[in-house]
Design a protein around this motif. Structure first.
Motif, PDB file in Angstrom:
ATOM      1  N   VAL A  42      29.881  -6.255   9.205  1.00  0.00           N
ATOM      2  CA  VAL A  42      29.501  -7.432   8.301  1.00  0.00           C
ATOM      3  C   VAL A  42      28.965  -7.151   6.963  1.00  0.00           C
ATOM      4  N   LYS A  43      27.894  -6.137   7.219  1.00  0.00           N
ATOM      5  CA  LYS A  43      27.088  -5.795   6.007  1.00  0.00           C
ATOM      6  C   LYS A  43      28.230  -4.867   4.999  1.00  0.00           C
ATOM      7  N   ASP A  44      29.041  -4.076   5.566  1.00  0.00           N
ATOM      8  CA  ASP A  44      30.004  -3.188   4.734  1.00  0.00           C
ATOM      9  C   ASP A  44      30.960  -4.371   4.398  1.00  0.00           C
ATOM     10  N   TYR A  45      31.473  -5.139   4.938  1.00  0.00           N
ATOM     11  CA  TYR A  45      32.358  -6.443   4.195  1.00  0.00           C
ATOM     12  C   TYR A  45      31.693  -7.009   3.103  1.00  0.00           C
ATOM     13  N   PHE A  46      30.570  -7.129   3.240  1.00  0.00           N
ATOM     14  CA  PHE A  46      29.637  -8.162   2.120  1.00  0.00           C
ATOM     15  C   PHE A  46      28.976  -7.161   1.410  1.00  0.00           C
ATOM     16  N   HIS A  47      29.348  -5.812   1.079  1.00  0.00           N
ATOM     17  CA  HIS A  47      28.456  -5.104   0.416  1.00  0.00           C
ATOM     18  C   HIS A  47      28.230  -5.661  -0.763  1.00  0.00           C
ATOM     19  N   GLU A  48      28.963  -6.228  -1.566  1.00  0.00           N
ATOM     20  CA  GLU A  48      28.672  -6.556  -3.082  1.00  0.00           C
ATOM     21  C   GLU A  48      27.733  -7.853  -3.077  1.00  0.00           C
ATOM     22  N   ILE A  49      27.336  -8.466  -1.811  1.00  0.00           N
ATOM     23  CA  ILE A  49      26.872  -9.808  -1.950  1.00  0.00           C
ATOM     24  C   ILE A  49      25.416  -9.457  -1.464  1.00  0.00           C
ATOM     25  N   VAL A  50      25.670  -8.820   0.232  1.00  0.00           N
ATOM     26  CA  VAL A  50      24.370  -8.773   0.798  1.00  0.00           C
ATOM     27  C   VAL A  50      23.732  -7.563   0.491  1.00  0.00           C
ATOM     28  N   LYS A  51      22.362  -7.781  -0.041  1.00  0.00           N
ATOM     29  CA  LYS A  51      21.604  -6.579  -0.288  1.00  0.00           C
ATOM     30  C   LYS A  51      20.882  -6.085   0.740  1.00  0.00           C
ATOM     31  N   GLY A  52      20.215  -7.032   1.621  1.00  0.00           N
ATOM     32  CA  GLY A  52      19.473  -6.697   2.754  1.00  0.00           C
ATOM     33  C   GLY A  52      19.899  -6.476   4.018  1.00  0.00           C
ATOM     34  N   ASP A  53      19.120  -6.294   5.019  1.00  0.00           N
ATOM     35  CA  ASP A  53      19.448  -6.218   6.617  1.00  0.00           C
ATOM     36  C   ASP A  53      20.579  -7.389   6.923  1.00  0.00           C
ATOM     37  N   VAL A  54      21.232  -6.892   7.932  1.00  0.00           N
ATOM     38  CA  VAL A  54      22.309  -7.910   8.761  1.00  0.00           C
ATOM     39  C   VAL A  54      22.058  -7.697   9.928  1.00  0.00           C
ATOM     40  N   VAL A  55      21.417  -8.655  10.703  1.00  0.00           N
ATOM     41  CA  VAL A  55      21.169  -8.691  12.080  1.00  0.00           C
ATOM     42  C   VAL A  55      21.864  -9.592  13.044  1.00  0.00           C
ATOM     43  N   PRO A  60      26.647 -15.012  24.429  1.00  0.00           N
ATOM     44  CA  PRO A  60      27.851 -14.886  25.133  1.00  0.00           C
ATOM     45  C   PRO A  60      28.079 -16.277  26.074  1.00  0.00           C
ATOM     46  N   LYS A  61      27.297 -17.019  26.272  1.00  0.00           N
ATOM     47  CA  LYS A  61      27.527 -18.106  27.180  1.00  0.00           C
ATOM     48  C   LYS A  61      28.534 -19.169  26.336  1.00  0.00           C
ATOM     49  N   ILE A  62      28.425 -19.187  25.102  1.00  0.00           N
ATOM     50  CA  ILE A  62      29.235 -19.920  24.104  1.00  0.00           C
ATOM     51  C   ILE A  62      30.301 -19.118  23.325  1.00  0.00           C
ATOM     52  N   GLY A  63      30.354 -17.933  23.593  1.00  0.00           N
ATOM     53  CA  GLY A  63      31.123 -17.102  22.812  1.00  0.00           C
ATOM     54  C   GLY A  63      30.901 -16.951  21.611  1.00  0.00           C
ATOM     55  N   ALA A  64      29.915 -16.748  20.951  1.00  0.00           N
ATOM     56  CA  ALA A  64      29.428 -16.657  19.610  1.00  0.00           C
ATOM     57  C   ALA A  64      28.494 -15.404  19.121  1.00  0.00           C
ATOM     58  N   LEU A  65      28.800 -14.990  18.103  1.00  0.00           N
ATOM     59  CA  LEU A  65      27.873 -13.942  17.348  1.00  0.00           C
ATOM     60  C   LEU A  65      27.316 -14.577  16.139  1.00  0.00           C
ATOM     61  N   ASN A  66      26.157 -14.483  15.869  1.00  0.00           N
ATOM     62  CA  ASN A  66      25.470 -15.046  14.787  1.00  0.00           C
ATOM     63  C   ASN A  66      24.837 -13.951  13.874  1.00  0.00           C
ATOM     64  N   PHE A  67      25.174 -14.249  12.642  1.00  0.00           N
ATOM     65  CA  PHE A  67      24.696 -13.056  11.758  1.00  0.00           C
ATOM     66  C   PHE A  67      23.954 -13.392  10.659  1.00  0.00           C
ATOM     67  N   VAL A  68      22.471 -12.944  10.512  1.00  0.00           N
ATOM     68  CA  VAL A  68      21.352 -13.277   9.647  1.00  0.00           C
ATOM     69  C   VAL A  68      21.598 -12.305   8.663  1.00  0.00           C
ATOM     70  N   MET A  69      21.886 -12.584   7.463  1.00  0.00           N
ATOM     71  CA  MET A  69      22.043 -11.572   6.393  1.00  0.00           C
ATOM     72  C   MET A  69      20.825 -11.947   5.364  1.00  0.00           C
ATOM     73  N   GLN A  70      19.826 -10.899   5.143  1.00  0.00           N
ATOM     74  CA  GLN A  70      18.767 -10.922   4.207  1.00  0.00           C
ATOM     75  C   GLN A  70      19.327 -10.644   2.842  1.00  0.00           C
ATOM     76  N   ASN A  71      18.620 -11.283   1.856  1.00  0.00           N
ATOM     77  CA  ASN A  71      18.866 -10.964   0.403  1.00  0.00           C
ATOM     78  C   ASN A  71      20.600 -11.074   0.056  1.00  0.00           C
ATOM     79  N   ALA A  72      20.658 -12.245   0.329  1.00  0.00           N
ATOM     80  CA  ALA A  72      22.445 -12.518   0.448  1.00  0.00           C
ATOM     81  C   ALA A  72      22.934 -13.399  -0.640  1.00  0.00           C
ATOM     82  N   LEU A  73      22.068 -14.018  -1.166  1.00  0.00           N
ATOM     83  CA  LEU A  73      22.142 -15.339  -2.093  1.00  0.00           C
ATOM     84  C   LEU A  73      21.648 -15.298  -3.509  1.00  0.00           C
TER      85      LEU A  73
END
Length: 110
Positions: A42-55, A60-73
């Protein structure tokens, strides 16, 4: 295939942080999506936008992944000159990521 063919997404933002959730339509697709949609990709995919860490947080119980992207806006709503200062379109953009749903999942890594 595009990620949007097996998932949908939601997004949010606070200051200079963007939050994007990826949710599978079918629970049986969760492991393959989890294996391929990593924080690094995800960080590589948004390499031009996201300048900080991606966590990545796994829900799994709801089948979801949540990405928090720092220094992204570009500094946040009050500082950014970008067209989408809130980052709402990042979830739509992520849905265009290519994944391979034919890939084998090695359960020994989980």
């Amino acid at each position: 295939m595009k990620l949007k063919q097996v998932t949908h997404s939601r997004s949010g933002d606070k200051g200079n942080i963007s939050n994007v959730s990826v949710i599978v339509y079918r629970m049986e697709d969760y492991e393959k999506v989890k294996k391929q949609v990593t924080a690094e990709k995800v960080k590589d995919y948004f390499h031009e936008i996201v300048k900080g860490d991606v966590v990545r947080y796994e829900l799994p119980k709801i089948g979801a992944l949540n990405f928090v992207m720092q220094n992204a806006l570009g500094g946040g709503v009050t500082k950014s000159l970008t067209l989408d200062r809130h980052g709402k379109s990042l979830s739509s953009a992520l849905m265009d990521m290519e994944i391979d749903m034919e890939a084998d999942v090695d359960d020994s890594n989980y």
